[in-house]
Design an enzyme around this catalytic site. Structure first.
Site, mmCIF file in Angstrom:
data_model
loop_
_atom_site.group_PDB
_atom_site.id
_atom_site.type_symbol
_atom_site.label_atom_id
_atom_site.label_comp_id
_atom_site.label_asym_id
_atom_site.label_seq_id
_atom_site.Cartn_x
_atom_site.Cartn_y
_atom_site.Cartn_z
ATOM 1 N N ASP A 19 0.432 -13.043 11.552
ATOM 2 C CA ASP A 19 -0.016 -11.585 11.297
ATOM 3 C C ASP A 19 1.144 -10.388 11.322
ATOM 4 O OD1 ASP A 19 -1.908 -9.603 10.877
ATOM 5 O OD2 ASP A 19 -2.140 -9.045 13.069
ATOM 6 N N ARG A 23 2.757 -5.803 7.038
ATOM 7 C CA ARG A 23 3.458 -4.531 7.635
ATOM 8 C C ARG A 23 5.005 -4.652 7.746
ATOM 9 N NH1 ARG A 23 -0.921 -5.437 10.613
ATOM 10 N NH2 ARG A 23 0.136 -6.837 11.934
ATOM 11 N N ARG A 32 4.056 -6.517 -0.164
ATOM 12 C CA ARG A 32 3.765 -7.447 0.964
ATOM 13 C C ARG A 32 4.239 -9.112 0.696
ATOM 14 N NH1 ARG A 32 -0.465 -5.606 4.013
ATOM 15 N NH2 ARG A 32 -1.404 -7.677 3.999
ATOM 16 N N ASN A 67 -8.886 -13.759 4.629
ATOM 17 C CA ASN A 67 -8.092 -13.459 3.523
ATOM 18 C C ASN A 67 -8.308 -13.391 2.363
ATOM 19 O OD1 ASN A 67 -5.328 -15.123 5.639
ATOM 20 N ND2 ASN A 67 -5.725 -12.964 5.515
ATOM 21 N N TRP A 68 -9.462 -14.117 1.740
ATOM 22 C CA TRP A 68 -9.910 -14.094 0.490
ATOM 23 C C TRP A 68 -10.251 -12.778 0.035
ATOM 24 C CZ3 TRP A 68 -8.553 -18.175 -2.322
ATOM 25 C CH2 TRP A 68 -8.660 -19.642 -1.796
ATOM 26 N N ARG A 70 -8.633 -10.133 0.591
ATOM 27 C CA ARG A 70 -7.545 -9.293 -0.110
ATOM 28 C C ARG A 70 -7.438 -9.384 -1.638
ATOM 29 N NH1 ARG A 70 -2.515 -10.883 3.638
ATOM 30 N NH2 ARG A 70 -3.669 -10.555 5.846
#
Length: 173
Positions: A19, A23, A32, A67-68, A70
């Site tokens: 994670d 960021r 990203r 996550n799908w 995103r």
């Protein structure tokens, strides 16, 4: 400076949730995807270090069912990265005598990725130094949903009586 690990208590199993890659990248003014790539480099080093430390099981939560959600662009970049690192991990796993296990639902991934994941598991199946489990397309909600579906199918097929559903029964699904 090297640390003497001979007197350290080394855990048998370590689990990591990946994670903060996005960021990390944002903080550095990078896209990203650069954060995800750096995360893969960190995982690779972590596998090597964990094996050398004597950790027997390392589990990494790499791509959750959430996550799908995103952006299509980010998910696509993650899939490309996964394909690249599947090949790289095979080399690392062989060098470090690490067995790789994939946990999670694979059916949503492209056939070439599934083939790579299957090959990674197969090629490392006899390695004994450490088990490296990668949780992909994995999530507690989805795991419970799939377990409940299997349980309902067993009830429907007469393999399980509804009154036989207990905490122990649920734990076996």
């Amino acid at each position: 400076m090297e640390t003497d690990i001979s007197k350290m208590a080394i855990p048998a199993h370590v689990a990591l949730i990946l994670d903060g890659n996005g960021r990390w990248a944002k903080k550095r003014g990078l896209p990203r995807t650069a954060g995800h790539k750096q995360g893969c480099v960190t995982v690779e080093k972590t596998v090597e270090d964990a094996a050398r430390l004597g950790i027997k099981y390392l589990t990494v939560y790499g791509f959750s069912t959430e996550n799908w959600k995103r952006s299509e662009e980010e998910v696509s970049a993650l899939m490309v990265l996964m394909g690249f690192y599947i090949k790289k991990l095979l080399k690392v796993a062989e060098e470090e005598n690490v067995r790789v296990k994939i946990i999670g639902e694979r059916s949503r991934f492209a056939p070439d990725l599934v083939k790579g994941l299957n090959k990674l598991e197969y090629e490392t199946r006899n390695n004994t130094r450490m088990v490296f489990a990668i949780a992909i397309n994995y999530g507690a909600r989805d795991e419970m949903r799939r377990g409940m579906i299997r349980m309902a199918e067993d009830v429907k097929a007469g393999k399980l009586e509804p009154k036989a559903i207990t905490e122990q029964t649920i734990g076996s699904y």
